[in-house]
Design a protein around this motif. Structure first.
Motif, PDB file in Angstrom:
ATOM      1  N   VAL A  68      -4.869   5.321 -11.568  1.00  0.00           N
ATOM      2  CA  VAL A  68      -5.333   4.147 -12.480  1.00  0.00           C
ATOM      3  C   VAL A  68      -4.065   3.424 -12.681  1.00  0.00           C
ATOM      4  O   VAL A  68      -3.962   2.201 -12.916  1.00  0.00           O
ATOM      5  N   ASN A  69      -2.993   3.876 -12.090  1.00  0.00           N
ATOM      6  CA  ASN A  69      -1.443   3.030 -12.061  1.00  0.00           C
ATOM      7  C   ASN A  69      -1.056   2.415 -10.782  1.00  0.00           C
ATOM      8  O   ASN A  69      -0.116   1.923 -10.629  1.00  0.00           O
TER       9      ASN A  69
ATOM     10  N   GLU B 174       0.771  -1.151   0.114  1.00  0.00           N
ATOM     11  CA  GLU B 174       0.115  -0.157   0.033  1.00  0.00           C
ATOM     12  C   GLU B 174       0.949   1.361   0.057  1.00  0.00           C
ATOM     13  O   GLU B 174       0.564   2.337  -0.432  1.00  0.00           O
ATOM     14  N   GLY B 175       2.098   1.184   0.760  1.00  0.00           N
ATOM     15  CA  GLY B 175       2.748   2.295   0.845  1.00  0.00           C
ATOM     16  C   GLY B 175       3.557   2.683  -0.538  1.00  0.00           C
ATOM     17  O   GLY B 175       3.514   3.819  -1.209  1.00  0.00           O
TER      18      GLY B 175
ATOM     19  N   ASP C 181      -6.620  -2.069  -4.276  1.00  0.00           N
ATOM     20  CA  ASP C 181      -6.932  -0.713  -4.885  1.00  0.00           C
ATOM     21  C   ASP C 181      -7.183   0.413  -3.862  1.00  0.00           C
ATOM     22  O   ASP C 181      -8.470   0.729  -3.932  1.00  0.00           O
ATOM     23  N   PRO C 182      -6.235   0.730  -3.304  1.00  0.00           N
ATOM     24  CA  PRO C 182      -6.711   1.444  -1.942  1.00  0.00           C
ATOM     25  C   PRO C 182      -7.039   2.957  -2.337  1.00  0.00           C
ATOM     26  O   PRO C 182      -7.732   3.730  -1.412  1.00  0.00           O
ATOM     27  N   PHE C 183      -6.987   3.289  -3.567  1.00  0.00           N
ATOM     28  CA  PHE C 183      -7.071   4.847  -4.024  1.00  0.00           C
ATOM     29  C   PHE C 183      -8.135   4.981  -4.936  1.00  0.00           C
ATOM     30  O   PHE C 183      -8.381   6.064  -5.377  1.00  0.00           O
TER      31      PHE C 183
ATOM     32  N   THR D   5      -3.958  11.912  -8.859  1.00  0.00           N
ATOM     33  CA  THR D   5      -3.049  11.320  -8.236  1.00  0.00           C
ATOM     34  C   THR D   5      -3.309  10.782  -6.908  1.00  0.00           C
ATOM     35  O   THR D   5      -4.391  10.963  -6.199  1.00  0.00           O
ATOM     36  N   PRO D   6      -2.494   9.691  -6.406  1.00  0.00           N
ATOM     37  CA  PRO D   6      -3.155   8.863  -5.325  1.00  0.00           C
ATOM     38  C   PRO D   6      -3.088   9.768  -4.080  1.00  0.00           C
ATOM     39  O   PRO D   6      -3.956   9.865  -2.949  1.00  0.00           O
ATOM     40  N   VAL D   7      -2.155  10.543  -3.831  1.00  0.00           N
ATOM     41  CA  VAL D   7      -1.743  11.588  -2.687  1.00  0.00           C
ATOM     42  C   VAL D   7      -2.034  12.889  -3.440  1.00  0.00           C
ATOM     43  O   VAL D   7      -2.227  13.187  -4.600  1.00  0.00           O
TER      44      VAL D   7
END
Length: 472
Positions: free
Chosen positions: A125-126, A115-116, A139-141, A154-156
């Motif tokens: 999506v990546n 996850e990190g 799929d944490p995001f 972006t995830p973050v």
């Protein structure tokens, strides 16, 4: 969620699990699997360090192994299937990349969780993964949801993401071109605000992203996103410079919009693999994009309100060479694209006064290996809205190409040489090697282009006549 997974991925997962390590398929292959697209290479991440999983990878990839990315925690291997096809994999230790403010290369620090690792990916999506061998989807995001909506996010926080790796901003516009995605507003705003951060990234990495963009199915959409985001100001500043003010009477076209049309038309004129310009063709697409970049520097307002761009082809060719060199393109690409830009107006005089056979030979000779690309660039550049002019131009191009085919049946254009060679020139004129021999050779080449092949005696007589004229 059901997945049809490569058996090699499952097998590799079992080998890692037997040694107590986690392994997950990540990034593009997972995204493409959900899009039902084929991925030729498989990317994995793992809890193991390179020195720990190197023996596993070597035993699995008995047909090839590489470690060029070892300092980034990446090793690769290849295996051939029974049907002769190859499977290439790259495995990377869980990690995060960050840029020092003054560095052009990422600093690598290893992480300790999947996850990190996914949180440090470029876009949601990546940032999806598939644990192997258990086939657990991670799929944490919300990447699958963004994928369904064709959204890049972006995830973050995007500012943190682009600060860590500014090249991600180039990847965003590349995915617009490759996948037809749109950039989510907060992400787009961050790109516009941080576009100058791209300056710390090496020219080679920027070039590679630009190349992928141009070779995609939608290069126009990618270039438009590049300009709208402000990234083009640092990658290809000559392109946003094409957005010239249009005079109130619209006496010249919007050069940027025209360029986008030419790029679209050039792509449409590429051929299949058996044709002379197989798609996608990087040189043709670069030439279409850059063919008019000399116009802003050469724009003049003439008497009567007309606007001219005299010599924008030659000026643009020099600018093209300089820009492509700065982006570290291969010298063959630099030379060929610059020559295409330089030659892109050559055909236009044919419409008013059809060429002699000599002029046709010169056109083909000067174009050389670029002949087929040049003709496609020339056709793509004819964006007139006047139907009659469009038909006249197309008919003239068709006629010229037919004349070339007819002449090629009579002679080999690629092998055109003077009817007397350099040694014969020195013997006939009793000259030592020097500038006069080169001058004589060039004259005889011009004579050959003007007159086609002639008998040797005729060529010798012309050489002597020319030399007497020089002596006088």
């Amino acid at each position: 969620m059901n997945f049809e997974v490569w058996p090699e991925a499952v097998e590799l997962g079992r080998l890692f699990a037997e040694q107590g390590y986690e392994l997950a398929l990540v990034g593009g292959p997972v995204r493409d699997m959900l899009l039902h697209r084929k991925s030729h290479d498989l990317d994995f991440c793992t809890s193991a360090r390179p020195e720990q999983f190197e023996p596993i990878l070597k035993s699995w990839g008995h047909d090839g192994f590489w470690d060029m990315g070892r300092k980034f925690g990446t090793l690769g291997a290849m295996r051939r299937r029974k049907d002769g096809t190859e499977v290439q994999v790259e495995v990377t230790t869980y990690r995060s990349d960050a840029y020092d403010p003054d560095s052009r290369k990422p600093e690598v620090s290893y992480g300790d969780s999947l996850e990190g690792d996914l949180s440090r990916r470029d876009f949601t999506v990546n940032a999806m993964a598939l644990r192997v061998p258990d086939l657990e989807f991670v799929d944490p995001f919300g990447g699958a949801n963004d994928l369904a909506k064709s959204v890049l996010r972006t995830p973050v926080n995007p500012r943190q993401s682009f600060d860590d790796d500014p090249l991600r901003m180039m990847r965003a516009v590349r995915f617009v071109a490759q996948l037809g995605f749109r950039i989510e507003p907060e992400t787009a705003e961050a790109i516009m605000d941080m576009s100058d951060r791209l300056e710390i990234v090496s020219a080679e990495r920027v070039r590679d992203e630009l190349t992928k963009l141009l070779l995609s199915d939608r290069p126009r959409a990618g270039i438009e996103a590049l300009v709208e985001s402000g990234l083009a100001d640092f990658v290809l500043p000559e392109i946003p410079a094409l957005q010239l003010e249009i005079d109130e009477h619209h006496r010249h076209k919007d050069v940027f919009e025209h360029t986008m049309m030419v790029l679209d038309r050039a792509v449409a004129l590429e051929t299949d693999d058996d044709g002379p310009v197989p798609a996608p063709d990087l040189k043709l697409r670069l030439a279409a994009l850059l063919h008019d970049i000399g116009k802003p520097k050469t724009r003049r307002f003439e008497v009567g309100g007309k606007v001219s761009f005299h010599h924008h082809d030659a000026v643009g060719a020099k600018m093209t060479r300089k820009r492509l060199k700065a982006l570290r393109f291969d010298h063959h690409v630099v030379d060929d694209v610059s020559n295409l830009v330089d030659l892109h107006l050559r055909f236009h005089g044919y419409i008013d006064e059809p060429w002699t056979d000599s002029a046709v030979r010169r056109y083909v000779k000067d174009a050389g290996d670029l002949y087929e690309r040049l003709n496609r660039l020339t056709r793509a550049d004819a964006t007139t809205q006047n139907r009659r002019k469009e038909q006249m131009f197309a008919a003239a191009m068709d006629e010229m190409e037919q004349r070339v085919r007819d002449l090629k049946e009579q002679e080999d254009f690629n092998a055109i040489r003077p009817d007397v060679n350099g040694n014969e020139i020195m013997e006939i004129l009793q000259l030592e090697a020097g500038p006069m021999v080169g001058k004589a050779y060039r004259h005889m080449l011009d004579y050959r282009l003007d007159n086609g092949p002639v008998d040797h005696e005729v060529a010798v007589a012309e050489l002597k006549r020319w030399f007497e004229e020089q002596s006088a």
